[in-house]
Design a protein around this motif. Sequence first.
Motif, PDB file in Angstrom:
ATOM      1  N   CYS A 221     -16.468  -2.999 -45.751  1.00  0.00           N
ATOM      2  CA  CYS A 221     -16.957  -3.845 -44.661  1.00  0.00           C
ATOM      3  C   CYS A 221     -18.435  -3.605 -44.387  1.00  0.00           C
ATOM      4  CB  CYS A 221     -16.133  -3.592 -43.402  1.00  0.00           C
ATOM      5  SG  CYS A 221     -14.434  -4.187 -43.508  1.00  0.00           S
ATOM      6  N   LEU A 222     -18.883  -2.351 -44.520  1.00  0.00           N
ATOM      7  CA  LEU A 222     -20.298  -2.064 -44.309  1.00  0.00           C
ATOM      8  C   LEU A 222     -21.161  -2.769 -45.346  1.00  0.00           C
ATOM      9  CD1 LEU A 222     -22.420  -0.463 -42.719  1.00  0.00           C
ATOM     10  CD2 LEU A 222     -22.039   1.449 -44.300  1.00  0.00           C
ATOM     11  N   ALA A 223     -20.729  -2.725 -46.605  1.00  0.00           N
ATOM     12  CA  ALA A 223     -21.468  -3.438 -47.652  1.00  0.00           C
ATOM     13  C   ALA A 223     -21.436  -4.941 -47.406  1.00  0.00           C
ATOM     14  CB  ALA A 223     -20.874  -3.095 -49.017  1.00  0.00           C
ATOM     15  N   HIS A 224     -20.312  -5.452 -46.923  1.00  0.00           N
ATOM     16  CA  HIS A 224     -20.193  -6.886 -46.636  1.00  0.00           C
ATOM     17  C   HIS A 224     -21.131  -7.295 -45.499  1.00  0.00           C
ATOM     18  CE1 HIS A 224     -18.523 -10.613 -45.102  1.00  0.00           C
ATOM     19  NE2 HIS A 224     -18.163 -10.002 -43.991  1.00  0.00           N
ATOM     20  N   LEU A 279     -23.201   5.979 -43.106  1.00  0.00           N
ATOM     21  CA  LEU A 279     -24.285   5.615 -44.020  1.00  0.00           C
ATOM     22  C   LEU A 279     -24.423   6.628 -45.149  1.00  0.00           C
ATOM     23  CD1 LEU A 279     -26.976   4.454 -41.422  1.00  0.00           C
ATOM     24  CD2 LEU A 279     -25.623   2.999 -42.962  1.00  0.00           C
ATOM     25  N   ARG A 280     -24.259   7.893 -44.826  1.00  0.00           N
ATOM     26  CA  ARG A 280     -24.322   8.921 -45.870  1.00  0.00           C
ATOM     27  C   ARG A 280     -23.165   8.770 -46.856  1.00  0.00           C
ATOM     28  NH1 ARG A 280     -23.460  15.439 -45.024  1.00  0.00           N
ATOM     29  NH2 ARG A 280     -23.772  16.014 -47.231  1.00  0.00           N
ATOM     30  N   LEU A 281     -21.974   8.470 -46.331  1.00  0.00           N
ATOM     31  CA  LEU A 281     -20.829   8.273 -47.220  1.00  0.00           C
ATOM     32  C   LEU A 281     -21.042   7.057 -48.111  1.00  0.00           C
ATOM     33  CD1 LEU A 281     -17.968   9.089 -48.061  1.00  0.00           C
ATOM     34  CD2 LEU A 281     -17.085   7.705 -46.169  1.00  0.00           C
ATOM     35  N   HIS A 282     -21.607   5.999 -47.564  1.00  0.00           N
ATOM     36  CA  HIS A 282     -21.890   4.816 -48.384  1.00  0.00           C
ATOM     37  C   HIS A 282     -22.849   5.151 -49.517  1.00  0.00           C
ATOM     38  CE1 HIS A 282     -23.214   0.816 -49.622  1.00  0.00           C
ATOM     39  NE2 HIS A 282     -24.445   1.269 -49.459  1.00  0.00           N
ATOM     40  N   SER A 283     -23.910   5.906 -49.217  1.00  0.00           N
ATOM     41  CA  SER A 283     -24.884   6.243 -50.256  1.00  0.00           C
ATOM     42  C   SER A 283     -24.260   7.097 -51.354  1.00  0.00           C
ATOM     43  CB  SER A 283     -26.072   6.978 -49.634  1.00  0.00           C
ATOM     44  OG  SER A 283     -25.681   8.255 -49.158  1.00  0.00           O
ATOM     45  N   ASP A 290     -30.858   0.873 -55.860  1.00  0.00           N
ATOM     46  CA  ASP A 290     -32.093   0.089 -55.919  1.00  0.00           C
ATOM     47  C   ASP A 290     -31.901  -1.335 -55.414  1.00  0.00           C
ATOM     48  OD1 ASP A 290     -33.298   2.317 -56.987  1.00  0.00           O
ATOM     49  OD2 ASP A 290     -32.996   1.692 -59.074  1.00  0.00           O
ATOM     50  N   GLN A 291     -30.682  -1.864 -55.567  1.00  0.00           N
ATOM     51  CA  GLN A 291     -30.402  -3.238 -55.157  1.00  0.00           C
ATOM     52  C   GLN A 291     -29.552  -3.316 -53.889  1.00  0.00           C
ATOM     53  OE1 GLN A 291     -28.552  -5.091 -58.522  1.00  0.00           O
ATOM     54  NE2 GLN A 291     -30.270  -4.688 -59.910  1.00  0.00           N
ATOM     55  N   CYS A 292     -29.290  -2.180 -53.260  1.00  0.00           N
ATOM     56  CA  CYS A 292     -28.403  -2.148 -52.096  1.00  0.00           C
ATOM     57  C   CYS A 292     -29.166  -2.528 -50.835  1.00  0.00           C
ATOM     58  CB  CYS A 292     -27.800  -0.748 -51.943  1.00  0.00           C
ATOM     59  SG  CYS A 292     -26.622  -0.610 -50.589  1.00  0.00           S
ATOM     60  N   ASN A 293     -28.562  -3.362 -50.006  1.00  0.00           N
ATOM     61  CA  ASN A 293     -29.157  -3.789 -48.744  1.00  0.00           C
ATOM     62  C   ASN A 293     -28.773  -2.900 -47.566  1.00  0.00           C
ATOM     63  OD1 ASN A 293     -30.422  -5.998 -49.952  1.00  0.00           O
ATOM     64  ND2 ASN A 293     -28.629  -7.324 -49.635  1.00  0.00           N
ATOM     65  N   THR A 294     -27.917  -1.921 -47.795  1.00  0.00           N
ATOM     66  CA  THR A 294     -27.498  -1.048 -46.701  1.00  0.00           C
ATOM     67  C   THR A 294     -28.650  -0.138 -46.298  1.00  0.00           C
ATOM     68  OG1 THR A 294     -25.249  -1.064 -47.577  1.00  0.00           O
ATOM     69  CG2 THR A 294     -25.788   0.652 -45.973  1.00  0.00           C
ATOM     70  N   PRO A 295     -28.948  -0.031 -45.017  1.00  0.00           N
ATOM     71  CA  PRO A 295     -30.071   0.809 -44.575  1.00  0.00           C
ATOM     72  C   PRO A 295     -29.897   2.268 -44.997  1.00  0.00           C
ATOM     73  CG  PRO A 295     -29.303  -0.606 -42.790  1.00  0.00           C
ATOM     74  CD  PRO A 295     -28.314  -0.740 -43.893  1.00  0.00           C
ATOM     75  N   LEU A 296     -31.026   2.881 -45.372  1.00  0.00           N
ATOM     76  CA  LEU A 296     -31.119   4.317 -45.667  1.00  0.00           C
ATOM     77  C   LEU A 296     -30.310   4.742 -46.884  1.00  0.00           C
ATOM     78  CD1 LEU A 296     -30.764   5.696 -42.021  1.00  0.00           C
ATOM     79  CD2 LEU A 296     -32.866   5.126 -43.247  1.00  0.00           C
ATOM     80  N   LYS A 324     -14.917  12.197 -53.201  1.00  0.00           N
ATOM     81  CA  LYS A 324     -13.970  11.987 -54.299  1.00  0.00           C
ATOM     82  C   LYS A 324     -12.693  11.325 -53.802  1.00  0.00           C
ATOM     83  CE  LYS A 324     -15.543  15.839 -57.205  1.00  0.00           C
ATOM     84  NZ  LYS A 324     -15.164  17.136 -57.824  1.00  0.00           N
ATOM     85  N   LYS A 325     -12.193  11.776 -52.657  1.00  0.00           N
ATOM     86  CA  LYS A 325     -10.951  11.217 -52.128  1.00  0.00           C
ATOM     87  C   LYS A 325     -11.125   9.753 -51.723  1.00  0.00           C
ATOM     88  CE  LYS A 325      -8.299  14.932 -52.234  1.00  0.00           C
ATOM     89  NZ  LYS A 325      -7.045  14.994 -53.014  1.00  0.00           N
ATOM     90  N   VAL A 326     -12.235   9.442 -51.084  1.00  0.00           N
ATOM     91  CA  VAL A 326     -12.469   8.056 -50.669  1.00  0.00           C
ATOM     92  C   VAL A 326     -12.645   7.161 -51.883  1.00  0.00           C
ATOM     93  CG1 VAL A 326     -14.047   6.538 -49.428  1.00  0.00           C
ATOM     94  CG2 VAL A 326     -13.425   8.743 -48.455  1.00  0.00           C
ATOM     95  N   LYS A 327     -13.320   7.667 -52.915  1.00  0.00           N
ATOM     96  CA  LYS A 327     -13.491   6.878 -54.138  1.00  0.00           C
ATOM     97  C   LYS A 327     -12.137   6.606 -54.799  1.00  0.00           C
ATOM     98  CE  LYS A 327     -17.059   7.891 -56.493  1.00  0.00           C
ATOM     99  NZ  LYS A 327     -18.044   8.573 -57.382  1.00  0.00           N
ATOM    100  N   ALA A 328     -11.263   7.627 -54.841  1.00  0.00           N
ATOM    101  CA  ALA A 328      -9.926   7.424 -55.408  1.00  0.00           C
ATOM    102  C   ALA A 328      -9.118   6.438 -54.578  1.00  0.00           C
ATOM    103  CB  ALA A 328      -9.198   8.762 -55.502  1.00  0.00           C
ATOM    104  N   ALA A 329      -9.230   6.527 -53.249  1.00  0.00           N
ATOM    105  CA  ALA A 329      -8.506   5.590 -52.385  1.00  0.00           C
ATOM    106  C   ALA A 329      -8.997   4.169 -52.594  1.00  0.00           C
ATOM    107  CB  ALA A 329      -8.677   5.997 -50.925  1.00  0.00           C
ATOM    108  N   SER A 330     -10.291   4.018 -52.856  1.00  0.00           N
ATOM    109  CA  SER A 330     -10.822   2.682 -53.117  1.00  0.00           C
ATOM    110  C   SER A 330     -10.228   2.087 -54.388  1.00  0.00           C
ATOM    111  CB  SER A 330     -12.345   2.754 -53.228  1.00  0.00           C
ATOM    112  OG  SER A 330     -12.889   1.486 -53.523  1.00  0.00           O
ATOM    113  N   VAL A 331     -10.050   2.911 -55.403  1.00  0.00           N
ATOM    114  CA  VAL A 331      -9.447   2.433 -56.648  1.00  0.00           C
ATOM    115  C   VAL A 331      -8.000   2.031 -56.425  1.00  0.00           C
ATOM    116  CG1 VAL A 331      -8.791   3.103 -58.988  1.00  0.00           C
ATOM    117  CG2 VAL A 331     -11.019   3.790 -58.073  1.00  0.00           C
ATOM    118  N   PHE A 332      -7.254   2.870 -55.700  1.00  0.00           N
ATOM    119  CA  PHE A 332      -5.843   2.570 -55.464  1.00  0.00           C
ATOM    120  C   PHE A 332      -5.672   1.339 -54.584  1.00  0.00           C
ATOM    121  CE2 PHE A 332      -5.152   7.249 -56.318  1.00  0.00           C
ATOM    122  CZ  PHE A 332      -4.504   7.036 -57.521  1.00  0.00           C
TER     123      PHE A 332
END
Length: 360
Positions: A221-224, A279-283, A290-296, A324-332
């Motif tokens: 949702c943050l990226a959206h 924001l730190r988790l998003h980064s 380089d192409q991300c519009n999310t601040p910071l 790592k856990k959030v990335k795995a949850a995103s895949v699932f």
Amino acid sequence: MCEGPRAFCGGADDVAGHDVDVVTTGGRRKIPAHSSVLASASPVLASIIERRMQKDRESGKTGRAVVRIRGVTDDAAAAFVRLLYAGRCGGEGQAVEESEDMEKHAMQALVLAHAYQVPWLKRCCEGAIGARLTADSVVDVLQLAALCDAPRLHLRCTRLLAKEFKAVERTEAWRFLQENDPWQELDILQRLHDADLRRRRWRRKRAEQRVYVELSEAMDCLAHICTEGCTEVGPAGRAPAASPCSRYATCRGLQLLIRHFSQCHRKSCARCQRMWQLLRLHSALCDRPDQCNTPLCTRFKTKEQERVAAKAGDDDDKWVLLVKKVKAASVFSSLASRSSRCPPPPSAEHKCGISLRRLG
């Protein structure tokens, strides 16, 4: 007194051709049977019948072989023979479990099925006894299951004990067990304790997985919001979307958090700290800084690389594990429906803050 299993296998001709007499405890009852049926049903009975017939041939005796079934009542022994005939005539399974003999003599039939190695009858007895388990009988049935090596029945007893232990503690069987077999009581209590620990670990893992899925959804949702915009918040130079997205609750909470973050100037604000963590988790998850519009995003990415280099590649970090856990949850979550796994909570802002606080 003689009776045959004609009710199961077809008639008087079968009974008239019997060549074995099954004698119950004390010789009070003789049950006519066929050696072929008993031998095909049980290897133990086959061995007994073979030895008896061999002994009769050596001694010159004629007549029917005698097989003794002891340790149970006469009616239970007769029921056991009838059940063997029922299995021979295609009555295995549900029909046998619901039969009158099984209803009256299931426990004694289980003992005989175990002693004479009749696996299909043993399974039927386990099912019939398990279907009639109560708090009053579960202690006795548990001991019987242990003696007869009946794991399915033992499991059902353990589950009932865990579910209704307070009711079991008030039964006479439990008080008798406490007074006469403390080791068995200790074993039961230990099993219940281990089952409770496993259940708690499973619930804790489920709760943790739910947190990771929630954070994964918040990252989407943050990226959206930062790329396309949603209702109130959007990227610079672009108007937000007029209609809410499918994840309105999460998007709405994040938009309120972003608006507060852009206007707040307090250094110790808890809501701003949540936004910094998001924001730190998003980064950490973003693969196109380089192409991300999310601040910071680029700033956090650079600081994270410097931190990893300073630690000389030390990955023993709760933050690295969280990523790592959030990335795995995103895949699932991309492979399965999000709604079927856990429904979204009413407040996404509150959800994201609690998730990050729970994980440190």
